[in-house]
Write a protein that holds these residues in place. Structure first.
Motif, PDB file in Angstrom:
ATOM      1  N   ALA A   1       1.041  -1.206  -0.069  1.00 20.87           N
ATOM      2  CA  ALA A   1       0.151   0.025   0.074  1.00 20.87           C
ATOM      3  C   ALA A   1       1.033   1.475  -0.056  1.00 20.87           C
ATOM      4  O   ALA A   1       0.322   2.351  -0.655  1.00 20.87           O
ATOM      5  CB  ALA A   1      -0.938  -0.224   1.256  1.00 20.87           C
ATOM      6  N   SER A   2       1.848   1.295   0.775  1.00 25.92           N
ATOM      7  CA  SER A   2       2.822   2.495   0.758  1.00 25.92           C
ATOM      8  C   SER A   2       4.196   1.906   1.268  1.00 25.92           C
ATOM      9  O   SER A   2       4.301   1.014   1.889  1.00 25.92           O
ATOM     10  CB  SER A   2       2.060   3.517   1.937  1.00 25.92           C
ATOM     11  OG  SER A   2       2.428   3.188   3.038  1.00 25.92           O
TER      12      SER A   2
ATOM     13  N   LEU B   1       7.502   3.660   2.867  1.00 26.21           N
ATOM     14  CA  LEU B   1       8.165   5.003   3.699  1.00 26.21           C
ATOM     15  C   LEU B   1       9.574   4.747   3.670  1.00 26.21           C
ATOM     16  O   LEU B   1      10.443   5.860   3.832  1.00 26.21           O
ATOM     17  CB  LEU B   1       7.415   5.011   5.119  1.00 26.21           C
ATOM     18  CG  LEU B   1       6.057   5.246   5.169  1.00 26.21           C
ATOM     19  CD1 LEU B   1       5.405   4.196   5.960  1.00 26.21           C
ATOM     20  CD2 LEU B   1       5.709   6.495   5.588  1.00 26.21           C
TER      21      LEU B   1
ATOM     22  N   LEU C   1       6.745   0.106   5.671  1.00 25.52           N
ATOM     23  CA  LEU C   1       6.010   0.092   4.725  1.00 25.52           C
ATOM     24  C   LEU C   1       4.625  -0.496   5.097  1.00 25.52           C
ATOM     25  O   LEU C   1       4.546  -1.116   6.300  1.00 25.52           O
ATOM     26  CB  LEU C   1       6.462  -0.771   3.507  1.00 25.52           C
ATOM     27  CG  LEU C   1       6.958  -2.317   3.816  1.00 25.52           C
ATOM     28  CD1 LEU C   1       5.894  -3.125   3.480  1.00 25.52           C
ATOM     29  CD2 LEU C   1       8.115  -2.518   2.863  1.00 25.52           C
ATOM     30  N   THR C   2       3.524  -0.356   4.312  1.00 33.19           N
ATOM     31  CA  THR C   2       2.165  -1.007   4.806  1.00 33.19           C
ATOM     32  C   THR C   2       2.007  -1.951   3.649  1.00 33.19           C
ATOM     33  O   THR C   2       2.040  -1.699   2.479  1.00 33.19           O
ATOM     34  CB  THR C   2       1.174   0.286   4.991  1.00 33.19           C
ATOM     35  OG1 THR C   2       1.338   0.985   3.822  1.00 33.19           O
ATOM     36  CG2 THR C   2       1.330   0.872   6.325  1.00 33.19           C
TER      37      THR C   2
ATOM     38  N   GLU D   1      -4.928  -3.391   6.643  1.00 39.19           N
ATOM     39  CA  GLU D   1      -3.829  -3.048   6.193  1.00 39.19           C
ATOM     40  C   GLU D   1      -2.948  -3.238   7.499  1.00 39.19           C
ATOM     41  O   GLU D   1      -3.213  -3.256   8.397  1.00 39.19           O
ATOM     42  CB  GLU D   1      -3.721  -1.348   6.272  1.00 39.19           C
ATOM     43  CG  GLU D   1      -2.653  -0.874   5.419  1.00 39.19           C
ATOM     44  CD  GLU D   1      -3.266   0.590   4.895  1.00 39.19           C
ATOM     45  OE1 GLU D   1      -2.784   1.650   5.654  1.00 39.19           O
ATOM     46  OE2 GLU D   1      -3.802   0.792   4.003  1.00 39.19           O
TER      47      GLU D   1
ATOM     48  N   GLN E   1       7.592  -1.370  -4.376  1.00 36.87           N
ATOM     49  CA  GLN E   1       7.001  -0.129  -4.654  1.00 36.87           C
ATOM     50  C   GLN E   1       5.612  -0.276  -4.440  1.00 36.87           C
ATOM     51  O   GLN E   1       4.950  -1.425  -4.584  1.00 36.87           O
ATOM     52  CB  GLN E   1       7.471   0.302  -5.930  1.00 36.87           C
ATOM     53  CG  GLN E   1       7.090  -0.616  -7.179  1.00 36.87           C
ATOM     54  CD  GLN E   1       7.620   0.192  -8.297  1.00 36.87           C
ATOM     55  OE1 GLN E   1       7.452   1.324  -8.539  1.00 36.87           O
ATOM     56  NE2 GLN E   1       8.344  -0.653  -9.095  1.00 36.87           N
ATOM     57  N   PRO E   2       4.910   0.647  -3.958  1.00 36.56           N
ATOM     58  CA  PRO E   2       3.382   0.901  -3.746  1.00 36.56           C
ATOM     59  C   PRO E   2       2.697   0.173  -5.095  1.00 36.56           C
ATOM     60  O   PRO E   2       3.183   0.391  -6.311  1.00 36.56           O
ATOM     61  CB  PRO E   2       3.130   2.387  -3.872  1.00 36.56           C
ATOM     62  CG  PRO E   2       4.313   2.858  -3.339  1.00 36.56           C
ATOM     63  CD  PRO E   2       5.249   2.206  -4.017  1.00 36.56           C
TER      64      PRO E   2
END
Length: 64
Positions: free
Chosen positions: A6-7, A9, A23-24, A31, A48-49
């Protein structure tokens, strides 16, 4: 866990501390945050997302 990133960081070369959110992941409409287990430097981020991941995929590499 099977899911989607999802993301992200974490960044290559970044210094992270124990507990920092890296990261998520999203799986089954839930999540989950992935956190650093110790102080380290991020050597490489391999996702990567939006990327589909499987249970044994390498997501982040560290240098201690």
């Amino acid at each position: 866990m099977l899911g989607v990133v999802a993301s992200v960081l974490a960044r290559d070369g970044a210094r992270v501390s124990d507990g920092d959110l890296l990261l998520t992941l999203e799986a089954m409409k839930m999540e989950t945050g992935i956190h650093a287990e110790r102080d380290a430097t991020v050597k490489a981020v391999h996702v990567q997302p939006g990327a589909q991941i499987d249970a044994k995929d390498l997501l982040v590499e560290f240098e201690l």
